[in-house]
Design an enzyme around this catalytic site. Structure first.
Site, PDB file in Angstrom:
ATOM      1  N   LYS A 216      17.236   0.502   0.280  1.00  0.00           N
ATOM      2  CA  LYS A 216      17.130   1.154   1.588  1.00  0.00           C
ATOM      3  C   LYS A 216      18.413   1.884   1.976  1.00  0.00           C
ATOM      4  O   LYS A 216      19.469   1.691   1.403  1.00  0.00           O
ATOM      5  CB  LYS A 216      16.670   0.139   2.633  1.00  0.00           C
ATOM      6  CG  LYS A 216      15.165  -0.149   2.409  1.00  0.00           C
ATOM      7  CD  LYS A 216      14.501  -0.917   3.497  1.00  0.00           C
ATOM      8  CE  LYS A 216      13.000  -1.016   3.160  1.00  0.00           C
ATOM      9  NZ  LYS A 216      12.323  -2.000   3.988  1.00  0.00           N
ATOM     10  N   ARG A 252      11.126  -8.556  -1.012  1.00  0.00           N
ATOM     11  CA  ARG A 252      10.259  -7.456  -1.451  1.00  0.00           C
ATOM     12  C   ARG A 252      11.132  -6.420  -2.148  1.00  0.00           C
ATOM     13  O   ARG A 252      11.967  -5.788  -1.496  1.00  0.00           O
ATOM     14  CB  ARG A 252       9.563  -6.857  -0.228  1.00  0.00           C
ATOM     15  CG  ARG A 252       8.615  -5.705  -0.544  1.00  0.00           C
ATOM     16  CD  ARG A 252       8.071  -5.120   0.761  1.00  0.00           C
ATOM     17  NE  ARG A 252       7.145  -4.035   0.513  1.00  0.00           N
ATOM     18  CZ  ARG A 252       7.513  -2.800   0.228  1.00  0.00           C
ATOM     19  NH1 ARG A 252       8.783  -2.477   0.150  1.00  0.00           N
ATOM     20  NH2 ARG A 252       6.600  -1.858   0.016  1.00  0.00           N
TER      21      ARG A 252
HETATM   22  N1  HH2 Z   1       9.433  -1.768   3.464  1.00  0.00           N
HETATM   23  C1  HH2 Z   1       8.682  -0.728   3.038  1.00  0.00           C
HETATM   24  C2  HH2 Z   1       7.295  -0.830   2.988  1.00  0.00           C
HETATM   25  N2  HH2 Z   1       6.667  -1.972   3.358  1.00  0.00           N
HETATM   26  N3  HH2 Z   1       6.763  -4.208   4.139  1.00  0.00           N
HETATM   27  C3  HH2 Z   1       7.480  -5.251   4.576  1.00  0.00           C
HETATM   28  N4  HH2 Z   1       6.865  -6.378   4.961  1.00  0.00           N
HETATM   29  N5  HH2 Z   1       8.854  -5.189   4.667  1.00  0.00           N
HETATM   30  C4  HH2 Z   1       9.550  -4.082   4.309  1.00  0.00           C
HETATM   31  O1  HH2 Z   1      10.799  -4.093   4.419  1.00  0.00           O
HETATM   32  C5  HH2 Z   1       8.812  -2.938   3.834  1.00  0.00           C
HETATM   33  C6  HH2 Z   1       7.396  -3.033   3.769  1.00  0.00           C
HETATM   34  C7  HH2 Z   1       9.349   0.553   2.617  1.00  0.00           C
HETATM   35  O2  HH2 Z   1       9.567   0.607   1.258  1.00  0.00           O
HETATM   36  P1  HH2 Z   1       8.635   1.383   0.177  1.00  0.00           P
HETATM   37  O3  HH2 Z   1       7.298   0.745   0.074  1.00  0.00           O
HETATM   38  O4  HH2 Z   1       9.362   1.446  -1.109  1.00  0.00           O
HETATM   39  O5  HH2 Z   1       8.516   2.857   0.723  1.00  0.00           O
HETATM   40  P2  HH2 Z   1       7.370   3.665   1.456  1.00  0.00           P
HETATM   41  O6  HH2 Z   1       7.138   3.080   2.808  1.00  0.00           O
HETATM   42  O7  HH2 Z   1       7.916   5.071   1.529  1.00  0.00           O
HETATM   43  O8  HH2 Z   1       6.117   3.570   0.632  1.00  0.00           O
END
Ligand code: HH2
Length: 273
Positions: A216, A252
């Site tokens: 992040k 995660r």
């Molecule tokens: N962060 C992201 C997505 N989902 N869910 C939880 N519970 N906690 C988090 O910190 C979290 C999450 C963001 O990361 P990513 O899935 O890699 O990116 P994107 O939202 O662009 O798909």
């Protein structure tokens, strides 16, 4: 600081079936590529796979429920046919959660904490699955526009407790509820660091805590050489080992192999005792 270690956190591996996720967008759109990636993450040490069909990064294009279902359900069914790994569905939409649970998911990871659809708490209760309630300030499109809090830790804590009460009032069993402070969701780097520092306080609330710091942006704020999300592994590992020491139930992550190895070493040293 009071650490509350009790076990090595489970590793939740991220599989985004999206064209635009911030760190792995577009890489796993083809079903065979997504399944191969999912099974690789299991072999690498993931105990849970978090499947997402819609990016939540600021400016991401919203996806209709039908499209999101078409992205995630075949993958969930294929994973289920090859592995008994726990599967989590990362969605804000009850219809997607319903279809994902029917295909084999057992955890609904809702970054909107069941806020974005009026029937979300009732659907979560009806599905009987585990539910992650995550804090986000407002909504994805605007959350990073000058986020402000008087006391970020107290406000996130109050939000999560209120969402847990709403879920329970709708019939979600208390033992099914997880909490997540939502690193990067409507927060400055300083807010994210304050929330990380307060993890023992979130763990002390008595619900399993999920922490997602992987790749992040706050890491880039601390390291000018980490502009590329793939260059944030060191910072991600530091944050997740710290979270482990605070007693979170799961982390995660995108870099499952490296995280599993770091946690194994930390546990062998006695970090989890
Ligand atoms: N962060 C992201 C997505 N989902 N869910 C939880 N519970 N906690 C988090 O910190 C979290 C999450 C963001 O990361 P990513 O899935 O890699 O990116 P994107 O939202 O662009 O798909």
């Amino acid at each position: 600081m009071s650490f509350q270690s009790s076990a090595i956190p489970r590793v939740m591996g991220v599989v985004n079936v999206t064209p635009d996720s911030f760190s792995d967008g577009g890489r796993f759109l083809r079903p065979e590529a997504a399944l191969a990636q999912a099974l690789r993450l299991v072999a690498d040490g993931a105990a849970i796979l978090d499947i997402g069909g819609e990016s939540t990064r600021p400016g991401a294009t919203p996806v209709a429920a039908e499209e999101e279902i078409a992205r995630v359900v075949p993958l969930i069914a294929a994973i289920r046919a090859h592995s008994d790994v726990a599967i989590s569905i990362d969605t804000m939409k009850p219809a997607v959660a319903r279809a994902a649970v029917a295909a084999g998911a057992t955890l609904w990871n809702d970054v909107a904490a069941l806020r974005f659809a009026s029937d979300a708490p009732e659907v979560a209760a009806e599905l009987g699955c585990q539910v992650v309630l995550m804090h986000m300030l407002g909504e994805p499109g605007t959350m990073q526009t000058d986020p402000r809090y008087d006391d970020v830790v107290a406000e996130v804590e109050a939000f999560l407790l209120a969402r847990a009460l709403t879920a329970m009032a709708a019939g979600v069993a208390r033992e099914k509820i997880w909490l997540d402070p939502g690193i990067g969701f409507g927060k400055t780097p300083a807010h994210n660091l304050a929330l990380l520092a307060a993890l023992p306080r979130f763990v002390a609330l008595g619900y399993p805590v999920l922490l997602g710091a992987s790749r992040k942006r706050f890491i880039a704020a601390l390291d000018p050489l980490a502009a590329d999300p793939a260059a944030r592994l060191g910072g991600s590992l530091a944050a997740h080992l710290y979270a482990a020491a605070c007693g979170v139930a799961a982390v995660r992550v995108h870099d499952v192999r490296e995280t599993a190895q770091a946690l194994a070493v930390w546990g062998a040293i006695g970090g989890a005792e």
